[in-house]
Structures are given as C-alpha cells and as structure tokens.
Design a protein around this motif. Structure first.
Motif, mmCIF file in Angstrom:
data_model
loop_
_atom_site.group_PDB
_atom_site.id
_atom_site.type_symbol
_atom_site.label_atom_id
_atom_site.label_comp_id
_atom_site.label_asym_id
_atom_site.label_seq_id
_atom_site.Cartn_x
_atom_site.Cartn_y
_atom_site.Cartn_z
ATOM 1 N N TYR A 6 0.843 -1.200 0.000
ATOM 2 C CA TYR A 6 0.000 0.000 0.000
ATOM 3 C C TYR A 6 0.879 1.250 0.000
ATOM 4 C CZ TYR A 6 -3.857 3.145 1.072
ATOM 5 O OH TYR A 6 -4.789 4.142 1.008
ATOM 6 N N PHE A 7 1.935 1.231 0.831
ATOM 7 C CA PHE A 7 2.832 2.382 0.925
ATOM 8 C C PHE A 7 3.436 2.708 -0.432
ATOM 9 C CE2 PHE A 7 6.854 4.511 1.634
ATOM 10 C CZ PHE A 7 6.536 5.470 2.583
ATOM 11 N N ASP A 8 3.966 1.692 -1.121
ATOM 12 C CA ASP A 8 4.613 1.921 -2.416
ATOM 13 C C ASP A 8 3.627 2.411 -3.473
ATOM 14 O OD1 ASP A 8 6.989 1.097 -1.275
ATOM 15 O OD2 ASP A 8 6.897 -0.931 -2.109
ATOM 16 N N GLU A 9 2.402 1.894 -3.451
ATOM 17 C CA GLU A 9 1.428 2.248 -4.482
ATOM 18 C C GLU A 9 0.759 3.602 -4.253
ATOM 19 O OE1 GLU A 9 -2.439 0.380 -6.781
ATOM 20 O OE2 GLU A 9 -1.109 -0.923 -5.654
ATOM 21 N N TYR A 10 0.450 3.934 -3.006
ATOM 22 C CA TYR A 10 -0.349 5.132 -2.751
ATOM 23 C C TYR A 10 0.359 6.251 -1.985
ATOM 24 C CZ TYR A 10 -4.207 2.134 -4.154
ATOM 25 O OH TYR A 10 -5.031 1.298 -4.845
ATOM 26 N N ILE A 11 1.334 5.945 -1.146
ATOM 27 C CA ILE A 11 1.941 6.975 -0.292
ATOM 28 C C ILE A 11 3.316 7.377 -0.795
ATOM 29 C CG2 ILE A 11 2.672 7.557 2.043
ATOM 30 C CD1 ILE A 11 0.568 5.514 3.056
ATOM 31 N N GLY A 12 4.240 6.443 -0.809
ATOM 32 C CA GLY A 12 5.595 6.690 -1.307
ATOM 33 C C GLY A 12 6.285 7.893 -0.696
ATOM 34 N N LYS A 13 6.762 8.777 -1.556
ATOM 35 C CA LYS A 13 7.513 9.949 -1.104
ATOM 36 C C LYS A 13 6.627 11.014 -0.466
ATOM 37 C CE LYS A 13 11.076 9.311 -4.583
ATOM 38 N NZ LYS A 13 11.716 9.828 -5.772
ATOM 39 N N ASN A 14 5.308 10.813 -0.494
ATOM 40 C CA ASN A 14 4.383 11.790 0.075
ATOM 41 C C ASN A 14 3.965 11.446 1.500
ATOM 42 O OD1 ASN A 14 4.275 13.301 -2.346
ATOM 43 N ND2 ASN A 14 2.849 11.813 -3.196
ATOM 44 N N CYS A 15 4.736 10.611 2.180
ATOM 45 C CA CYS A 15 4.386 10.210 3.541
ATOM 46 C C CYS A 15 4.414 11.434 4.453
ATOM 47 C CB CYS A 15 5.355 9.148 4.058
ATOM 48 S SG CYS A 15 4.871 8.524 5.678
ATOM 49 N N ARG A 16 3.342 11.609 5.233
ATOM 50 C CA ARG A 16 3.217 12.762 6.120
ATOM 51 C C ARG A 16 3.295 12.371 7.591
ATOM 52 N NH1 ARG A 16 -0.069 17.425 4.437
ATOM 53 N NH2 ARG A 16 0.555 17.762 2.314
ATOM 54 N N CYS A 17 3.782 11.176 7.886
ATOM 55 C CA CYS A 17 3.867 10.761 9.286
ATOM 56 C C CYS A 17 4.964 11.555 9.998
ATOM 57 C CB CYS A 17 4.106 9.255 9.391
ATOM 58 S SG CYS A 17 5.777 8.695 9.024
ATOM 59 N N LEU A 18 4.940 11.511 11.337
ATOM 60 C CA LEU A 18 5.901 12.281 12.126
ATOM 61 C C LEU A 18 7.342 11.846 11.884
ATOM 62 C CD1 LEU A 18 4.045 12.653 15.535
ATOM 63 C CD2 LEU A 18 4.661 14.464 13.935
ATOM 64 N N LYS A 19 7.550 10.568 11.564
ATOM 65 C CA LYS A 19 8.913 10.097 11.316
ATOM 66 C C LYS A 19 9.454 10.674 10.004
ATOM 67 C CE LYS A 19 11.773 6.048 10.698
ATOM 68 N NZ LYS A 19 11.828 4.642 10.374
ATOM 69 N N CYS A 20 8.611 10.694 8.962
ATOM 70 C CA CYS A 20 9.058 11.160 7.646
ATOM 71 C C CYS A 20 8.995 12.674 7.493
ATOM 72 C CB CYS A 20 8.210 10.516 6.559
ATOM 73 S SG CYS A 20 8.413 8.725 6.478
ATOM 74 N N MET A 21 8.123 13.299 8.237
ATOM 75 C CA MET A 21 7.937 14.747 8.116
ATOM 76 C C MET A 21 7.819 15.340 9.518
ATOM 77 S SD MET A 21 5.106 16.444 5.656
ATOM 78 C CE MET A 21 4.179 17.739 6.423
ATOM 79 N N PRO A 22 8.958 15.445 10.214
ATOM 80 C CA PRO A 22 8.897 15.944 11.590
ATOM 81 C C PRO A 22 8.283 17.340 11.625
ATOM 82 C CG PRO A 22 11.168 15.582 10.899
ATOM 83 C CD PRO A 22 10.292 15.209 9.758
ATOM 84 N N GLU A 23 7.702 17.624 12.755
ATOM 85 C CA GLU A 23 7.050 18.932 12.891
ATOM 86 C C GLU A 23 8.076 20.037 12.759
ATOM 87 O OE1 GLU A 23 3.779 19.597 15.168
ATOM 88 O OE2 GLU A 23 3.601 17.560 15.911
#
Length: 192
Positions: free
Chosen positions: A117-134
C-alpha cells in the motif's frame, strides 16, 4: 504471556483534522496492549473486489476482502505511520487494532499500512511524524503598540467629482427599409 484480547475497549475516540487529512485521535489515555477498535465494513465477493476502487480494502483471508469505506467504520480514519503506535491484527476473519505502547490523550492513532500500500499510494508523500517531523515553532511576532485613538473632527466634505460615465456610442440598429410614400398629385384647382 497472557492471551491477547480481541474485545475493543470502551475508549473515547474522535475524528479530527490530521497531517494526512482526517485522523482518529484518543480523547483519553489508552494502555499498551489494549484492543482499541475493530475495523468493520462489507465483505466483498470476488466480483465486487475486482470492480472496487476503494482504498479501504483489507485482505482477511484466502479470497476474503473487507471494504472498510463506510463512514460508520471509525477505524478507517487511522492513518499510516512509519513509526506507529497501533498494530492491526486479523483474528477469525475480523480486524482489530491494538495499542503497541501507551497512547496519550490527544495523540493520533496510527499503524503501518504495509509496503504494498505504501509503495502504491503513499511513497515519497508520507506525512507521518517520522518522515515529516514537525517544523520548529515560529518565534512570536512583535505586537504593534497601541496608539491613542484620535476623535473624529468634522471637516467639510470634499466635493467629489461627478462621475464621468463612458457610455458606448449608440449604434444604428439594422431594421426594415423605410417605406417611401408615393407623391400625392393634387388635381388642378379651378379659379374662383
């Protein structure tokens, strides 16, 4: 190790705006290991599964797919995280979401959606705290000092210039040709 419970607790949860759209948040603390909520929906036939465009599909066993898209399914609002605080578990054809650690009041619930699911729909656009710290908080901007309010004085109003309307020149409207009457010929008069 005690047997895992698959009975969702009576936890207060709220759907609110999150980093990745809407999310599910804990309104009160949730202890580690607690079964929080069940992922519910419609069990799809093979034909319905192949025709579906839903992003809320869950494989619950060989040839069995659950469509969790109805809004009555509160668990559908749980977003992906690369460092989740919850874990989904399929048990007897049902999906339960449990706490991986203690969850504080106000914290967003999240679990790892998996690599497919991550590879197909999220990928580089992940907005979780780990990938996109505040972002660090912005320093407070200076507040303008209050200025005394001057009382209004009555000044004579300046005359306003008359509006200069720019009207388009009238255009002739094509119409029927004017009717020309034939000259009237009067008979000659007799002298009196």
């Amino acid at each position: 190790m005690p047997r895992k419970s698959y009975q969702p607790g009576d936890f207060e949860l709220a759907v609110r705006r999150a980093r990745a759209g809407l999310g599910l948040f804990a309104k009160a603390p949730i202890p580690k290991g607690a079964c929080i909520i069940e992922y519910t929906g419609k069990l799809l036939t093979r034909k319905e599964y192949l025709a579906s465009n839903s992003r809320y599909l869950w494989d619950i066993g060989p040839g069995k797919t659950l469509d969790g898209s109805p809004r009555s399914n509160g668990a559908r609002y749980i977003n992906h995280s690369c460092k989740p605080n919850c874990d989904p578990d399929v048990y007897k054809g049902r999906v339960y979401i449990s706490a991986l650690r203690d969850i504080e009041a106000g914290e967003e619930l999240s679990y790892d959606y998996g690599s497919d699911y991550f590879d197909e729909y999220i990928g580089k656009n992940c907005r979780c705290l780990k990938c996109m710290p505040e972002m660090p908080a912005k320093p407070a901007q200076a507040v303008a000092k209050a200025r005394p309010v001057k009382p209004k004085t009555s000044k004579p109003a300046k005359p306003r210039p008359a509006p200069n309307p720019v009207a388009p020149a009238p255009r002739p409207v094509p119409g029927p040709e004017p009717v020309v009457a034939a000259p009237v010929v009067e008979p000659p008069r007799k002298p009196a």
